[in-house]
Design an enzyme around this catalytic site. Structure first.
Site, PDB file in Angstrom:
ATOM      1  N   GLY A 165      -4.903  -1.943   4.901  1.00  0.00           N
ATOM      2  CA  GLY A 165      -4.134  -3.088   4.389  1.00  0.00           C
ATOM      3  C   GLY A 165      -4.816  -4.411   4.656  1.00  0.00           C
ATOM      4  N   ARG A 166      -5.324  -4.592   5.877  1.00  0.00           N
ATOM      5  CA  ARG A 166      -5.930  -5.885   6.236  1.00  0.00           C
ATOM      6  C   ARG A 166      -7.339  -6.042   5.680  1.00  0.00           C
ATOM      7  NH1 ARG A 166      -4.758  -2.555  10.342  1.00  0.00           N
ATOM      8  NH2 ARG A 166      -6.410  -1.758  11.676  1.00  0.00           N
ATOM      9  N   LYS A 209       9.451  -1.214  14.377  1.00  0.00           N
ATOM     10  CA  LYS A 209      10.036  -0.873  13.064  1.00  0.00           C
ATOM     11  C   LYS A 209      11.109   0.188  13.250  1.00  0.00           C
ATOM     12  CE  LYS A 209       5.874  -1.337  10.171  1.00  0.00           C
ATOM     13  NZ  LYS A 209       4.949  -0.620   9.315  1.00  0.00           N
ATOM     14  N   HIS A 235      -5.557 -33.370  17.422  1.00  0.00           N
ATOM     15  CA  HIS A 235      -4.472 -34.227  17.920  1.00  0.00           C
ATOM     16  C   HIS A 235      -3.325 -33.386  18.457  1.00  0.00           C
ATOM     17  CE1 HIS A 235      -6.474 -37.774  16.302  1.00  0.00           C
ATOM     18  NE2 HIS A 235      -6.916 -36.916  15.406  1.00  0.00           N
ATOM     19  N   GLU A 290      10.367  -4.919   4.463  1.00  0.00           N
ATOM     20  CA  GLU A 290      10.417  -6.312   4.012  1.00  0.00           C
ATOM     21  C   GLU A 290      10.107  -6.408   2.525  1.00  0.00           C
ATOM     22  OE1 GLU A 290       8.830  -5.175   6.634  1.00  0.00           O
ATOM     23  OE2 GLU A 290       8.976  -6.539   8.350  1.00  0.00           O
ATOM     24  N   GLU A 324      -4.828  -6.820  14.548  1.00  0.00           N
ATOM     25  CA  GLU A 324      -4.315  -5.494  14.187  1.00  0.00           C
ATOM     26  C   GLU A 324      -5.459  -4.481  14.277  1.00  0.00           C
ATOM     27  OE1 GLU A 324      -0.694  -4.655  11.400  1.00  0.00           O
ATOM     28  OE2 GLU A 324      -2.467  -4.362  10.174  1.00  0.00           O
ATOM     29  N   LYS A 351       0.838  -1.192   0.000  1.00  0.00           N
ATOM     30  CA  LYS A 351       0.000   0.000   0.000  1.00  0.00           C
ATOM     31  C   LYS A 351       0.882   1.254   0.000  1.00  0.00           C
ATOM     32  CE  LYS A 351      -3.555   2.301   2.690  1.00  0.00           C
ATOM     33  NZ  LYS A 351      -4.477   2.262   3.816  1.00  0.00           N
TER      34      LYS A 351
HETATM   35  O1  F6P Z   1       3.294  -3.147   9.709  1.00  0.00           O
HETATM   36  C1  F6P Z   1       1.923  -3.335   9.575  1.00  0.00           C
HETATM   37  C2  F6P Z   1       1.434  -2.932   8.237  1.00  0.00           C
HETATM   38  O2  F6P Z   1       1.401  -1.561   8.108  1.00  0.00           O
HETATM   39  C3  F6P Z   1       0.085  -3.551   7.962  1.00  0.00           C
HETATM   40  O3  F6P Z   1      -0.954  -2.813   8.472  1.00  0.00           O
HETATM   41  C4  F6P Z   1       0.094  -3.649   6.485  1.00  0.00           C
HETATM   42  O4  F6P Z   1      -0.884  -4.534   6.038  1.00  0.00           O
HETATM   43  C5  F6P Z   1       1.493  -4.123   6.243  1.00  0.00           C
HETATM   44  O5  F6P Z   1       2.262  -3.441   7.213  1.00  0.00           O
HETATM   45  C6  F6P Z   1       2.032  -3.900   4.880  1.00  0.00           C
HETATM   46  O6  F6P Z   1       2.023  -2.547   4.507  1.00  0.00           O
HETATM   47  P1  F6P Z   1       2.188  -2.107   3.014  1.00  0.00           P
HETATM   48  O7  F6P Z   1       1.070  -2.691   2.221  1.00  0.00           O
HETATM   49  O8  F6P Z   1       2.178  -0.615   3.018  1.00  0.00           O
HETATM   50  O9  F6P Z   1       3.511  -2.647   2.517  1.00  0.00           O
END
Ligand code: F6P
Length: 550
Positions: free
Chosen positions: A269-270, A511, A386, A214, A355, A208
C-alpha cells in the site's frame, strides 16, 4: 551465525568503537581538518544533489557502514527484490513496486509470469480514462462533464495521491477540483463534498483490499450522497470507479469491474502511489506528466540497483540513517522541504518509513536488540523554523535533518529589495544546515557584547547532523526520483536490521479491538464490559457524553 546477531558482527562492533572515537570530534573540526569535505562528501544522481558532509561521519565510518551493508548482503537482497523473490516473507509476497515504473520492454517475472505487460495495460487504461475525464468525453449521469474528483482511501491508498497532487499542483488542471477523503470522521467527507455538484463529481474509491473500514464507510456515504442528489442508483456507474486488487469486493460494493483499475499483491500500500492508486494524480496532471514521474522513479531504481555503494544515493541515505539511529542514538529524523508544494511530503514519508521499519522482530521472529525505524516528522521550511527548530538547535535530543530544496521555483515572486522570494527561502535552508553543524560558541557570543548571564542561552553547540538534497526544479520526474530515493533507503535499512519492511502486522490489533468497541459504544442497552478499568470507564463516559444512557 544467524542474521539476528547484527550487533555481534565484527563490522557492527567496529562501527561502535569508531563511533566512540568520532564522538569526541565536532563537525567544526571535521570540516577544518578537510577543507574539501563539503565537496567530497556529496553524491549526485538522477538530478538530485545529495550533500551528506554535515553528517557526523568520516571516511572510516562510511567504509565500515559499507562493510556492514556487504556483511548483510545488501547487493544480494536488492537483486532478490528486483528479481521478484518473495522477500515479504511474513505475507509470502514479492515486493515489486519497481515493476510499476519499468519501461514497456522490461521483463519482470512473478512465478514465471511477466508482470510488465500487465502494468502497462493498466497504465494505458488509466491514461484513456484520465483523458476522457479531462476532455469532458466522460459524462456524468446527467450528461455533464466531470469537474470534481474525490479520491477516497486511507494510508497508502491516500497519502501518496494527496502528496503527489499537492506536489504537482502547478502541473494540474486548475479548472477541476481534487479532494481527498481518508478519515472515518464524517467531517472529512462532509467538508470535501459540501460545495460540490454531484452531477459533476467523480469518486475514485482506492483500497488495495477493499475491506478497509474507513474507506468503505466513506465510500458508502459518498454513494448515498450521490444517489440522493442524482435520484437514481444508476448514477453510480458514471460517478464511481474503483482502484483495488480485490475485484470480488469491488463488485460486492456495487462498482462494475469495467470501472475498476487493478494492481497486484506484490505492490505494498505505501509503495503504490505510482500504481493505479495514482489515478487521481494522473487525472490531475495528465498521463504525460504521470509517465514523467514514473520515469523519475525508474531512473532512481536503476541508479540504486547498479551503482557502487559509495556513490549510491539510497544506500548512502540508508546507511547514514543506520549510523544516526544505532550509533548516535537519534530516535527521529526531521524531513524539512523548503518547497511549499511538498507540504504533505513528511506525512507521506511517515507511513513509508514507519509502517515499513517500525518492527521489533527479525525475519526469523527473534526480538531485536538494537533500535529500528526512527520517527519521521517534519514541516515545510521556513514555517518550522518559527516553531520546533528551537529544539533541534538547542534541545537535548539529537534530531538529524533532511533539508530538501530546488534551484528554481515554480512561482517566482519578486522580493522587496531585490531577488526573488525563492532566494530568501533557500538562503534559510542553507543557513539552517550551517547553523546546526557549526553552532555559535560562547566566545563568539561574548565577542558580540552579549551580557554574561545570557551567553549560555545564546550559544549554539552545533554538531547537529543534516543532509541537504537539492534539485533543479520540482518536476514530476524530480518527484518520482525523490520518492524512490526514500523508498530504497527504507529498504536498505530494513536489510541491515533484518526486518520485514513490507508487512504491517502492527496495525491489526487496534482495528480488531475497535470492532468490539463500536458495538459497545452503540448498544442500546448498557453493555457488559470486560476490558481493563480504564477502557471500561472510557466506554461508559463516551456513552454518557453521546447520550446513550439518557
Ligand atoms: O492499516 C494499514 C493499512 O493496511 C496500510 O498498510 C494501507 O496502506 C492502508 O491500511 C489502506 O489499506 P487498503 O488500501 O487495503 O484500503
Amino acid at each position: 551465525m544467524s542474521r539476528a546477531d547484527l550487533t555481534l558482527l565484527p563490522e557492527w562492533q567496529a562501527l561502535q568503537q569508531h563511533c566512540n572515537h568520532l564522538a569526541t570530534r565536532h563537525l567544526r573540526e571535521l570540516f577544518a581538518a578537510d577543507p574539501g569535505r563539503g565537496e567530497r562528501l556529496v553524491a549526485a544522481a538522477v538530478g538530485l544533489y545529495f550533500d551528506y558532509s554535515k553528517q557526523r561521519v568520516d571516511d572510516e565510518a562510511l567504509r565500515l557502514l559499507r562493510a556492514l551493508a556487504e556483511a548483510r548482503d545488501l547487493e544480494g537482497r536488492t537483486a532478490a527484490m528486483f528479481r521478484g523473490d518473495r522477500i515479504n516473507s511474513t505475507e509470502n509476497r514479492a515486493v515489486l513496486h519497481v515493476a510499476l515504473r519499468a519501461p514497456r520492454d522490461a521483463h519482470i517475472l512473478v512465478d514465471g509470469h511477466d508482470v510488465v505487460p500487465d502494468v502497462h495495460d493498466v497504465l494505458d487504461r488509466m491514461a484513456a480514462f484520465a483523458d476522457a475525464v479531462r476532455s469532458g468525453a466522460w459524462k456524468g449521469y446527467t450528461g455533464k462533464p466531470i469537474r470534481n474528483v474525490v479520491s477516497i482511501g486511507i494510508g497508502g491508498s491516500d497519502l501518496g495521491p494527496v502528496m503527489a497532487y499537492e506536489a504537482l499542483r502547478d502541473y494540474s488542471r486548475r479548472d477541476m477540483a481534487f479532494r481527498f477523503v481518508s478519515n472515518v470522521d464524517g467531517v472529512d467527507f462532509v467538508e470535501a463534498v459540501r460545495d460540490l455538484d454531484a452531477a459533476e463529481t467523480l469518486f475514485i474509491i482506492c483500497s488495495k483490499t477493499f475491506t478497509t473500514l474507513e474507506t468503505l464507510t466513506n465510500a458508502h456515504a459518498a454513494r448515498a450522497w450521490c444517489v440522493e442528489a442524482l435520484g437514481s442508483e444508476d448514477a453510480v456507474a458514471k460517478h464511481f470507479v474503483a482502484v483495488s486488487t480485490a475485484a470480488a469486493e469491488v463488485e460486492k460494493f456495487g462498482i462494475d469491474t469495467a470501472n475498476m483499475f487493478g494492481f497486484w499483491d506484490w505492490v505494498g500500500g505505501r509503495y503504490s502511489m505510482d500504481s493505479a492508486i495514482g489515478l487521481s494524480t494522473m487525472i490531475a496532471v495528465g498521463p504525460d506528466n504521470f509517465r514523467d514521474m514514473l520515469a523519475g522513479f525508474h531512473a532512481m531504481d536503476e541508479h540504486f540497483r547498479s551503482t557502487p555503494f559509495d556513490t549510491n544515493l539510497p544506500v548512502l541515505m540508508g546507511l547514514i540513517g543506520i549510523w544516526n539511529a544505532n550509533f548516535l542514538d537519534a530516535a527521529t529524523v526531521a524531513v524539512l522541504p523548503y518547497e511549499q508544494y511538498l507540504k504533505r511530503f513528511p506525512a507521506y514519508l511517515q507511513q513509508l518509513t514507519m509502517e515499513s521499519n517500525g518492527k521489533h522482530v527479525t525475519l526469523e521472529g527473534a526480538h531485536v536488540d538494537y533500535a529500528t525505524g526512527p520517527i519521521y516528522w517534519g514541516e515545510p521550511g521556513t514555517n518550522g523554523q518559527h516553531s520546533f527548530y528551537q529544539l533541534i538547535h538547542q534541545g537535548t535530543r539529537l534530531v538529524p535533518c533532511d533539508f530538501i530544496g530546488f534551484g528554481q521555483t515554480l512561482q517566482p515572486v519578486p522580493a522587496q529589495g531585490g531577488g526573488d522570494q525563492h532566494d530568501l527561502l533557500i538562503a534559510n535552508l542553507i543557513a539552517q544546515g550551517e547553523a546546526l553543524a557549526f553552532g555559535k560558541s560562547a566566545e563568539e557570543v561574548r565577542a558580540e557584547g552579549t551580557p554574561e548571564a545570557l551567553v549560555p542561552h545564546r550559544s549554539f553547540e552545533g554538531n547537529r547532523p543534516s543532509t541537504t538534497i537539492l534539485a533543479e526544479r520540482l518536476t514530476p520526474f524530480a518527484l518520482g526520483s525523490l520518492v524512490a530515493l526514500y523508498e530504497h533507503s527504507v529498504f536498505v535499512q530494513g536489510v541491515i536490521w533484518d526486518i520485514d519492511s513490507f508487512d504491517q502486522w502492527g496495525v491489526e490489533l487496534g482495528k480488531q479491538l475497535a470492532r468490539t468497541t463500536i458495538a459497545e459504544l452503540t448498544a442500546t442497552t448498557e453493555p457488559k464490559l470486560a476490558h481493563d478499568s480504564s477502557t471500561n470507564a472510557l466506554i461508559r463516559r463516551y456513552r454518557q457524553l453521546r447520550g446513550n444512557n439518557a
